[in-house]
Design a protein around this motif. Sequence first.
Motif, short mmCIF file in Angstrom:
data_model
loop_
_atom_site.label_atom_id
_atom_site.label_comp_id
_atom_site.label_asym_id
_atom_site.label_seq_id
_atom_site.Cartn_x
_atom_site.Cartn_y
_atom_site.Cartn_z
N LEU A 2 0.86 -1.18 0.00
CA LEU A 2 0.00 0.00 0.00
C LEU A 2 0.89 1.22 0.00
O LEU A 2 1.85 1.31 0.75
N TYR A 3 0.59 2.15 -0.88
CA TYR A 3 1.35 3.39 -0.96
C TYR A 3 0.44 4.56 -0.66
O TYR A 3 -0.64 4.67 -1.22
N LYS A 5 0.47 8.66 -0.95
CA LYS A 5 1.16 9.84 -1.45
C LYS A 5 0.32 11.06 -1.10
O LYS A 5 -0.87 11.09 -1.38
N SER A 17 -1.23 -2.06 4.65
CA SER A 17 -1.17 -2.12 3.21
C SER A 17 -2.11 -3.16 2.65
O SER A 17 -2.59 -4.04 3.32
N GLU A 77 -6.29 3.43 -6.22
CA GLU A 77 -5.89 2.81 -7.49
C GLU A 77 -5.11 1.55 -7.14
O GLU A 77 -4.45 1.47 -6.10
N ASN A 78 -5.21 0.52 -7.97
CA ASN A 78 -4.42 -0.67 -7.75
C ASN A 78 -3.81 -1.14 -9.06
O ASN A 78 -4.17 -0.67 -10.13
N ASP A 79 -2.83 -2.06 -8.96
CA ASP A 79 -2.18 -2.56 -10.17
C ASP A 79 -2.09 -4.09 -10.14
O ASP A 79 -2.55 -4.73 -9.19
N ASN A 83 -0.58 -4.10 -5.61
CA ASN A 83 -0.33 -2.85 -4.89
C ASN A 83 -1.60 -2.01 -4.87
O ASN A 83 -2.33 -1.95 -5.86
N TYR A 85 -2.78 1.90 -4.12
CA TYR A 85 -2.30 3.27 -3.97
C TYR A 85 -3.43 4.13 -3.42
O TYR A 85 -4.53 4.14 -3.98
N ARG A 87 -4.10 8.04 -2.47
CA ARG A 87 -3.57 9.40 -2.57
C ARG A 87 -4.53 10.39 -1.94
O ARG A 87 -5.74 10.27 -2.11
N GLN A 99 5.62 9.53 1.04
CA GLN A 99 5.08 8.20 0.74
C GLN A 99 5.24 7.31 1.95
O GLN A 99 6.34 7.16 2.49
N ASP A 101 4.69 3.36 3.07
CA ASP A 101 4.38 2.06 2.48
C ASP A 101 4.57 0.96 3.50
O ASP A 101 5.32 1.10 4.46
#
Length: 200
Positions: A2-3, A5, A17, A77-79, A83, A85, A87, A99, A101
């Motif tokens: 998990l990020y 920003k 995360s 958002e994820n990928d 991960n 994200y 924000r 950031q 994480d």
Amino acid sequence: MLYFKMSYHMETRWVRSAGCRAPFGGCMQHVPAIQRKGENTMDIKMFGQITNAFGPSGFEEEAVRTVAGYCQKFELENDSMNNLYARMPGAKEGKPVVQLDAHLDECGFMVQSIRENGSLGILMLGGMVITNLPAHTVWIRTRSGKLVKGIITSKPIHFMNESERANQSLSIESLSVDIGAVSREEVTDVFGVSIGDPMV
């Protein structure tokens, strides 16, 4: 992973995360929004739900659904690498970015084999001290999503030879998981457990 920003002047809050393979809309379903007791106090129920979410390495979908439900105030958002994200909304270009994480996954196991006597051979997902594992309870998630309870077993001392007794070491290959089945067919047909199923 998990990020977070966010712009440097924004207030930061910690959260565990998560990541997801599924399209992100699917990760958001049936998860309660965050509940706060006060401005700076998070509900202890949130921490319980996040830490209890099923999420061994490579099988983090439940963890991401849980965390995402508590991050609805963020831009999410994820990928494809699991991960997530999060924000802060309204971040401006040119501002310093902070950031945060953290790992999503937890140590766990996977069903490697189903023996004739109904016991399960396992392999580790992550690193653990093997001698700590016998007599621990595990939960296996089947392909249908059902959770099956089991217990990690090792060879009883009265079945060990002299060298095994003197050695006092274990290997992952020497451990089994007992779910109460007495045959391979019962494991697959009654309990619904298959090779490759994850467990924690």
